[in-house]
Design an enzyme around this catalytic site. Structure first.
Site, PDB file in Angstrom:
ATOM      1  N   ASP B 144      39.626  38.465  34.916  1.00  0.00           N
ATOM      2  CA  ASP B 144      39.778  37.336  34.128  1.00  0.00           C
ATOM      3  C   ASP B 144      39.834  37.688  32.704  1.00  0.00           C
ATOM      4  O   ASP B 144      40.676  36.606  31.620  1.00  0.00           O
ATOM      5  CB  ASP B 144      38.667  36.377  34.350  1.00  0.00           C
ATOM      6  N   ARG B 188      38.957  31.216  36.188  1.00  0.00           N
ATOM      7  CA  ARG B 188      38.352  30.051  36.380  1.00  0.00           C
ATOM      8  C   ARG B 188      38.424  29.330  34.891  1.00  0.00           C
ATOM      9  O   ARG B 188      38.844  28.010  34.876  1.00  0.00           O
ATOM     10  CB  ARG B 188      36.778  30.430  36.694  1.00  0.00           C
TER      11      ARG B 188
END
Lengths: 405, 405
Positions: B144, B188
């Site tokens: 991420d 996310r």
């Protein structure tokens, strides 16, 4: 069939059809490179988006592309001329001849799967009826590996390599964070690509632990039970599911989640995660297993640059080249089939087969490739597939020497 | 902080946490190889499945693995020691120290993202409170790319390379069979990985044409209109969507389709095609576009063997090595951060930072990386990401010299 020796002089037209692969341009460039050597072939036309490009006279001059461009395109995934899923009507066929005659096309090559072979067959029959001499060849392509007459088809090995590598990594991911993982693989009627997931197993207990193919009826009642049994044994379960799995009546399981139909009458299977999600929910509902995930490999399987089987690239180029060689050898039509030589060493050769023998109908996984329990493959399949796919990444694992408590 | 010069002698324990990456084992092996050089480190223990393995005393002796195995594991995706998503309670922490003391652990290394850094931080604070000298280091890892203090994180470059290659191929697939294609990418709270799809653009008009990041509110009303505008211009549209896109109130769009929550309180986003399918249906419902497909890249992004950024593999190994170097340099704790040197040539260096400075909170895409329209990236992002990711496959395209009608 060779009818006479005099070679007809004219233009060539080539087009691509159906779902792209990472090596479909190898076939295109193989044909173009070979065509440049034959003086009976004058212009080398490419139709954009298959027969749609012929109907719309949307043609490009491939003879004017540089060798550097041709070589670069050969190594680029997806159809360089664009593709189409249009099935020609009899009226379309009449128009196609009009166009082919207008552009002096005597050598016509159509790269695609069984639907595309059918299209080529229809066009060829129309040409014969019209008394127009045209050497029409289908050049095989499909990641599904479902063309009759072929030991395997260009595009399959690279798709299989992607699937095997994906399962190798995903199995290790699942071993790190255990649970149930369902991966949906392409393949409407033939399970070859899904079966290739078995090549990912490189250690005892490795996944995929269950493999569901379109060739065997899928039982929604049995499935959660089979998954549960694997979880009880291994503490986790990796599942390979073909997008084309069907129930005992032959109805696709995915049909309940997708209503879209293409012009060949096929229900849309790819480009949706619905089947994987439905199977995932089934496990969550019918068992006490909580961590259940599903991924649908989707279009990556057929278009991912950089994951290419070396055999596949070479063979895809060769079938394009062979088609032009055959078409210029006399008044010949047909399709080029890949055959495998007997013996321990992996070797292939190419043969001309009749268009109608590869058209329309699909080839399925033979029974000897499918395990008796219906949810695995046999050693015979692995022996068949491993040399086609070629090298896969090496996996390293710890011996895990336990420290005394 | 360096408090004294005398080096404490004891055992080392290392573990892996959170979502695996293709290079997380590089960090593990980097640490183990370095530890072998330091005589103050006696035994080199690995805990299986993170802190769960410490709590259960499920330890393996990494010092007894052969160099050949270590080298092979380094190049293997996913967490070789297994992983965990467990967030320790204060009671867990008390037990962990009991175990660490029992096994004479003075050097503790935890490889993971910001959640794992938080875990390491809690354990470290507990150790301090208990007056137990332990050199505790967090080793960064996350596809991420959302760790503070770091220019970028190990795992990101390889994930980004996968995403960029996937979009390269999928864009060409979409160009061959035009329509709308939505690809859902992991991430996310941070859009870095989704943004990396922009590296796939190598020719004018190439996709992705729209990029939606968690850093900007996603507007379900505007989305179909934006897609329609691209289709009107290019005849097709490739969309990159982060799984973490949220509406103006901060509610994840995916939350409507998934209710599962992990022990860190995060809604399950990956392992389901629901978000992509919902967006796909939205386009079909709100526009007259018929061919709309969605793929969710899923776990392949973080586990696919063979698609590895060379920089990433090297840097992942280096952060593991640096952590052990720092931990053995005095009574030091912290995390190893990757910094980039100023200048035209891509070069990195490593710095110790405080555990609390990387723990818990996530880093987001800075405003200068996001286009003013909210659905694209800027040149500044491409300049940032391209050297980190490194080489991508070359794409060849025809000049398409039209044949006169």
């Amino acid at each position: 069939m060779a009818k006479k020796n005099a070679k007809i002089v004219g233009n060539m037209l080539i087009a691509q059809s159906g779902g792209p692969t990472v090596v479909i341009n190898q076939s295109l460039i193989g044909a173009v490179m070979e065509a440049k050597k034959h003086k009976e072939i004058r212009k080398i036309y490419g139709a954009l988006h298959g027969i749609k490009g012929i109907l719309n006279e949307n043609l490009v001059d491939l003879g004017r592309e540089s060798v550097a461009t041709l070589k670069a395109v050969a190594q680029t995934p997806s159809s360089g001329l664009g593709s189409v899923r249009k099935k020609p009507t009899p009226e379309d066929c009449a128009k196609i001849f009009e166009k082919l005659q207008k552009y002096g096309v005597r050598y016509f090559f159509y790269i695609g799967g069984n639907d595309s072979a059918e299209t080529a067959h229809i066009i060829n029959e129309e040409a014969k009826k019209a008394g127009y001499e045209m050497h029409c060849f289908h050049i095989p392509k499909t990641i599904d590996n479902d063309l009759r007459e072929n030991d395997h088809t260009p595009g399959f090995a690279s798709g299989a390599k992607f699937v095997a590598q994906a399962f190798m990594g995903d199995d290790l991911d699942n071993a790190a964070l255990p649970g149930v993982k369902i991966n949906v693989v392409m393949g409407r009627h033939a399970g070859f690509l899904t079966a290739a997931s078995a090549l990912a197993r490189t250690y005892p207990g490795a996944g995929p632990h269950l493999i569901y193919l379109p060739e065997r009826p899928f039982d929604l009642e049995k499935f959660p039970q089979q998954v549960k049994e694997v979880v009880e044994k291994h503490g986790r379960c990796v599942v390979a599911v073909s997008e084309g799995i069907s129930d005992i009546t032959g109805t696709a399981i995915a049909a309940a989640f997708s209503k879209e139909v293409d012009s060949h009458g096929n229900v849309q299977l790819s480009g949706s995660g619905a089947l994987g999600d439905a199977l995932s929910n089934l496990i969550k509902t019918k068992t006490d297993i909580t961590r259940v995930r599903a991924d649908t490999f989707g279009y990556l399987q057929r278009s991912f640059p950089g994951v290419v089987s070396a055999n596949d690239a070479k063979e895809a180029f060769a079938v394009g080249r062979e088609a032009v060689k055959l078409a210029t050898s006399g008044d010949v039509d047909g399709s080029v089939a890949i055959r495998r030589k007997k013996g321990r060493k992996y070797q292939v050769f190419f043969e001309r087969v009749e268009l109608r023998s590869v058209a329309k109908e699909t080839r399925h996984m033979p029974d000897e490739f499918i395990a008796a329990n219906g949810c695995d493959v046999t050693k015979a399949f692995l022996d068949y597939a491993a040399p086609i796919v070629g090298d896969l990444p090496k996996i390293g694992r710890f011996k895990r020497i336990q420290v005394k408590k």
